[in-house]
Structure formats: C-alpha cells, structure tokens
Design an enzyme around this catalytic site. Structure first.
Site, PDB file in Angstrom:
ATOM      1  N   ASN A   1     -10.770  -2.770  -6.314  1.00 22.46           N
ATOM      2  CA  ASN A   1      -9.945  -1.812  -7.076  1.00 22.46           C
ATOM      3  C   ASN A   1     -10.511  -1.500  -8.464  1.00 22.46           C
ATOM      4  OD1 ASN A   1      -6.697  -2.869  -5.760  1.00 22.46           O
ATOM      5  ND2 ASN A   1      -8.029  -1.205  -5.117  1.00 22.46           N
TER       6      ASN A   1
ATOM      7  N   SER B   1      -7.270  -5.599  -5.790  1.00 24.51           N
ATOM      8  CA  SER B   1      -8.404  -6.160  -5.058  1.00 24.51           C
ATOM      9  C   SER B   1      -9.657  -6.162  -5.928  1.00 24.51           C
ATOM     10  CB  SER B   1      -8.657  -5.358  -3.780  1.00 24.51           C
ATOM     11  OG  SER B   1      -9.278  -4.131  -4.106  1.00 24.51           O
TER      12      SER B   1
ATOM     13  N   ARG C   1      -0.138   9.267  -9.994  1.00 21.02           N
ATOM     14  CA  ARG C   1      -0.265   8.019  -9.228  1.00 21.02           C
ATOM     15  C   ARG C   1       0.411   6.849  -9.927  1.00 21.02           C
ATOM     16  NH1 ARG C   1      -3.847   7.475  -5.253  1.00 21.02           N
ATOM     17  NH2 ARG C   1      -4.224   5.312  -5.806  1.00 21.02           N
TER      18      ARG C   1
ATOM     19  N   ASP D   1       0.833  -1.210   0.000  1.00 23.77           N
ATOM     20  CA  ASP D   1       0.000   0.000   0.000  1.00 23.77           C
ATOM     21  C   ASP D   1       0.868   1.261   0.000  1.00 23.77           C
ATOM     22  OD1 ASP D   1      -2.301   1.471   0.036  1.00 23.77           O
ATOM     23  OD2 ASP D   1      -2.845   1.008   2.101  1.00 23.77           O
TER      24      ASP D   1
END
Ligand code: FPP
Length: 249
Positions: free
Chosen positions: A66, A63, A31, A18
C-alpha cells in the site's frame, strides 16, 4: 446475531477490509471519505467481536504494497490510523481489549509508532480480545524474515536444523503465540488472499462478500458467522472420522 450458536464462533477472525475506495467512488466522494467511513466500521466490528467473546481479531489495515498508493492517500491513511489508535484506547480499556500490531513497524511514521507503543503498553494487562492490526504487513516478507531468523540461529549453532518444525516456524512469525485464524472474511467481492497470513490461513474457512467494507455491519458479520457455522471443518480427515470423534489408525 441472537440466532447464532455462541459456542461455535471462530476463536480467531481475520478480515481483509476492502472496498473503501469503490464505496466512495460510487457516491462521487473522495477515496479518503471511504476510508473514514471504513474506520467507523472498524469501531463497530471490533466492539461486536469483543461482545461476542471472539478471542482474536486481526484486521488487514495497510499492506506492505500500500506504500505505492498516491502520497496523499498514504498520508491520510496514516493520519486516520493515528487518530483511531489514540481515540480508541479508552474504549479498548473499557472492553478489556489488548492491542497488538504485526508488520514492519519500522516503515511507519514515528508519530504513528508512538501511538501504537502507547496503546500496546496501556492495554497490555487486558485479558479480553486481542485486537491485531496488520500494518505495513506482507506475508511473504514475514515468511522470509522467519526463515532468515531460523537460518541465523542455525548458523550460529543455537539451533539444530533438524529441530526446525512447523511449531518452531510458527513461533518465528509476527503472529507467534496467536492461534491460526478459523475464518477469513474479505469484503468488496474480491476473491484473493493478497499476501495476508499465507502460512496462518492454511485451514481457515474463507468467506467472501460483495459488500464494501464501509457498508459491512453487525448483520453482515452475523451472516458470515452463520455461514461459518454451516461449514464442516475436516482438517484433512473424513466426515465419518469427525463424527466418531477421532481419526482411524
Ligand atoms: C481497502 O480499500 C482498504 C485499505 C487499503 C485500508 C483499510 C483501512 C481502513 C479501513 C481505515 C483505517 C483502518 C484503521 C484500523 C483505522 P481500498 O482503498 O483498497 O478500496 P478499493 O479497492 O475499492 O479501492
């Protein structure tokens, strides 16, 4: 790393990687740059775990939730995954690493699935570390799917409901055949499990670090292992029982 007790390392390490986004934001970068840097960390940590003789490394890479991220970020993450799997297969062969994926593979784009299949096949004969990527993975979904499978078998008369036990349930999960993680690391200061391996983490030691995933390196891994080695894993027993070697009657 050399000060570690090599005989007391986790057999199975699970990681929630993370903080890629925050790493990028702190540097006024996009990002995706954080995710790119995160992939470099994946390479370093996979190689180090394999060198140390870790048997199983499971990385939470994407995930089930996500998919809700902006389309451009999802697309970029899928492209990175494809690139990583394609680019790393040769190194997996060199390091005797077997590649594996858990999660809802049918949600993934076809080209990513093709790379996954190819890497699984090519590395199937390797006997070193099992590297598992959790992709489109959600633990509650996994548990529901396992319950459904067992219920169907019972309804069809193939399974006696009374025979359902922890072992048969464990064997119905994506992680069938893989021992439970001994240690879970989560980076970036968040202290949550976030729907990752809920059943399998029952007795895992949890390690949280403030370090964002792109900055996590061999030294940080050694720090986590040192912390793990300082823990007393009692599995519900007392310290005294552990010292005597076996539980009292
Ligand atoms: C969390 O950071 C990370 C992810 C959602 C994906 C992890 C992906 C990688 C490390 C790169 C791809 C992986 C492989 C194996 C090639 P975040 O975006 O949630 O960060 P934030 O919480 O700071 O926003």
């Amino acid at each position: 790393m050399d000060s570690l007790d090599r005989k007391n390392l986790p057999a199975h390490l699970a990681v929630i990687m993370d903080g890629n986004g925050r790493w990028a934001k702190q540097r006024m970068l996009r990002r995706i740059v954080g995710h790119q840097k995160g992939v470099e960390t994946v390479r370093v940590i996979v190689e180090e775990c394999s060198r140390l003789g870790i048997g199983y490394l499971t990385l939470f890479a994407f995930s089930a939730e996500n998919w809700l991220r902006p389309k451009t970020e999802v697309k970029a993450l899928m492209a990175l995954l494809k690139q990583y799997i394609r680019g790393e297969t040769a190194r997996m062969m060199q390091n005797d690493i077997r590649f594996n994926v858990i999660g809802n593979r049918c949600d993934l784009p076809e080209d990513v699935n093709r790379e996954i299949e190819s890497a699984i096949q090519k590395t199937a004969g390797n006997r070193g570390m099992l590297l598992t990527l959790a992709l489109s993975y959600g633990s509650r979904q996994e548990i529901v799917a396992a319950a459904k499978r067992l219920a169907k078998d019972a309804a069809a008369g193939r399974l006696d409901p009374e025979a359902i036990d922890e072992a048969s349930f464990t064997g119905s999960l994506f992680t069938a055949g893989i021992p439970d993680p001994d240690l879970l690391i989560r980076t970036s200061g968040e202290m949550r499990i976030s729907n990752f391996l809920l059943w399998q983490l029952a007795y895992a030691e949890l390690y949280f670090t403030e370090v964002n995933w792109p900055d996590f390196d061999r030294n940080e891994l050694a720090r986590a292992f040192r912390d793990f080695q300082s823990r007393e894993r009692r599995f519900g027993m007392t310290s005294e029982q552990l010292c005597q070697g076996e539980p009292e009657a």
